[in-house]
Design a protein around this motif. Structure first.
Motif, PDB file in Angstrom:
ATOM      1  N   VAL A  59      13.998  24.560  15.632  1.00 16.51           N
ATOM      2  CA  VAL A  59      12.685  24.700  16.263  1.00 16.51           C
ATOM      3  C   VAL A  59      12.172  26.136  16.151  1.00 16.51           C
ATOM      4  O   VAL A  59      10.994  26.357  15.891  1.00 16.51           O
ATOM      5  N   ALA A  60      13.057  27.102  16.340  1.00 18.84           N
ATOM      6  CA  ALA A  60      12.636  28.507  16.246  1.00 18.84           C
ATOM      7  C   ALA A  60      12.129  28.814  14.839  1.00 18.84           C
ATOM      8  O   ALA A  60      11.080  29.455  14.666  1.00 18.84           O
ATOM      9  N   HIS A  61      12.849  28.345  13.834  1.00 22.91           N
ATOM     10  CA  HIS A  61      12.430  28.558  12.444  1.00 22.91           C
ATOM     11  C   HIS A  61      11.106  27.849  12.168  1.00 22.91           C
ATOM     12  O   HIS A  61      10.219  28.396  11.511  1.00 22.91           O
ATOM     13  N   LEU A  62      10.966  26.634  12.688  1.00 22.88           N
ATOM     14  CA  LEU A  62       9.714  25.898  12.537  1.00 22.88           C
ATOM     15  C   LEU A  62       8.566  26.674  13.154  1.00 22.88           C
ATOM     16  O   LEU A  62       7.496  26.805  12.554  1.00 22.88           O
ATOM     17  N   GLY A  63       8.798  27.219  14.356  1.00 22.68           N
ATOM     18  CA  GLY A  63       7.761  28.012  15.024  1.00 22.68           C
ATOM     19  C   GLY A  63       7.353  29.213  14.208  1.00 22.68           C
ATOM     20  O   GLY A  63       6.162  29.527  14.090  1.00 22.68           O
ATOM     21  N   GLN A  64       8.327  29.890  13.600  1.00 21.21           N
ATOM     22  CA  GLN A  64       8.026  31.045  12.749  1.00 21.21           C
ATOM     23  C   GLN A  64       7.197  30.633  11.544  1.00 21.21           C
ATOM     24  O   GLN A  64       6.219  31.300  11.190  1.00 21.21           O
ATOM     25  N   LEU A  65       7.603  29.534  10.906  1.00 18.15           N
ATOM     26  CA  LEU A  65       6.877  29.071   9.723  1.00 18.15           C
ATOM     27  C   LEU A  65       5.443  28.668  10.073  1.00 18.15           C
ATOM     28  O   LEU A  65       4.497  29.021   9.358  1.00 18.15           O
ATOM     29  N   VAL A  66       5.283  27.933  11.168  1.00 18.46           N
ATOM     30  CA  VAL A  66       3.946  27.504  11.585  1.00 18.46           C
ATOM     31  C   VAL A  66       3.080  28.725  11.912  1.00 18.46           C
ATOM     32  O   VAL A  66       1.907  28.787  11.534  1.00 18.46           O
ATOM     33  N   ALA A  67       3.665  29.720  12.588  1.00 15.53           N
ATOM     34  CA  ALA A  67       2.914  30.940  12.906  1.00 15.53           C
ATOM     35  C   ALA A  67       2.507  31.678  11.637  1.00 15.53           C
ATOM     36  O   ALA A  67       1.367  32.165  11.528  1.00 15.53           O
ATOM     37  N   THR A  68       3.404  31.745  10.667  1.00 15.74           N
ATOM     38  CA  THR A  68       3.091  32.392   9.385  1.00 15.74           C
ATOM     39  C   THR A  68       1.956  31.663   8.682  1.00 15.74           C
ATOM     40  O   THR A  68       1.010  32.282   8.185  1.00 15.74           O
ATOM     41  N   LEU A  69       2.064  30.330   8.654  1.00 14.08           N
ATOM     42  CA  LEU A  69       1.032  29.531   7.996  1.00 14.08           C
ATOM     43  C   LEU A  69      -0.308  29.691   8.708  1.00 14.08           C
ATOM     44  O   LEU A  69      -1.355  29.852   8.060  1.00 14.08           O
ATOM     45  N   LYS A  70      -0.270  29.653  10.030  1.00 15.78           N
ATOM     46  CA  LYS A  70      -1.501  29.762  10.815  1.00 15.78           C
ATOM     47  C   LYS A  70      -2.171  31.118  10.590  1.00 15.78           C
ATOM     48  O   LYS A  70      -3.387  31.203  10.436  1.00 15.78           O
ATOM     49  N   ALA A  71      -1.358  32.184  10.556  1.00 12.60           N
ATOM     50  CA  ALA A  71      -1.892  33.533  10.330  1.00 12.60           C
ATOM     51  C   ALA A  71      -2.559  33.649   8.961  1.00 12.60           C
ATOM     52  O   ALA A  71      -3.512  34.407   8.792  1.00 12.60           O
ATOM     53  N   LYS A  72      -2.073  32.886   8.002  1.00 12.05           N
ATOM     54  CA  LYS A  72      -2.654  32.905   6.658  1.00 12.05           C
ATOM     55  C   LYS A  72      -3.824  31.933   6.513  1.00 12.05           C
ATOM     56  O   LYS A  72      -4.445  31.877   5.458  1.00 12.05           O
TER      57      LYS A  72
END
Length: 148
Positions: A38-51
């Protein structure tokens, strides 16, 4: 929390994330192929959202370009992590029971079975790399066999 991390760097995922641009959609077949927990998923989603990139997960029919999709993604990630933890716990319990019953001894030390032959070839003057190649072992296994 146990061992829920990737062992190796995921270079292709990193390259993909670097390549994505605003307005793109990252499409994956399954959630567990993208994130490790879940933590990794959150990081990936945040990265995608920021882009400015949205995420679609085909087997779930999920699209994070909507608030509902983002909520469901987080819930599915939590459930997937829970399932993985339960599976690992059952696996550890099964191994412990098998060991207690004398049915589990782990993987056989295949390289050490050939230790005598490794010593013979080394005594003949062969290089460690040649010994490894001839016996189908890694060089590290040859060094290990020679140390005993």
């Amino acid at each position: 929390m146990g061992r829920l991390r990737s062992v190796a760097k995921r270079q292709q995922l990193e390259a993909c994330l670097d390549y994505l641009r605003e307005g793109d959609t990252l499409i994956v077949t399954k959630l567990d192929r993208l994130a490790r927990n879940v933590a990794h998923l959150g990081q990936l989603v945040a990265t995608l959202k920021a882009k400015g990139v949205s995420l679609r997960i085909l087997d779930l029919g999920l699209d994070t370009s909507t608030p509902t999709g983002e909520l469901i993604l987080n819930m599915m990630g939590a459930v997937a992590q829970f399932e993985r933890q339960m599976m690992l716990e059952r696996q550890r319990e099964g191994i412990a029971k098998a060991k207690a019953d004398g049915k589990y001894r782990g993987r056989a030390p295949t390289a050490m079975r050939q230790a005598r032959r490794v010593h013979e070839l080394a005594a003949e003057g062969l290089k460690r790399s040649d010994i490894a190649q001839r016996l189908g072992l890694s060089e590290r296994s040859v060094y290990r066999a020679l140390s005993v």
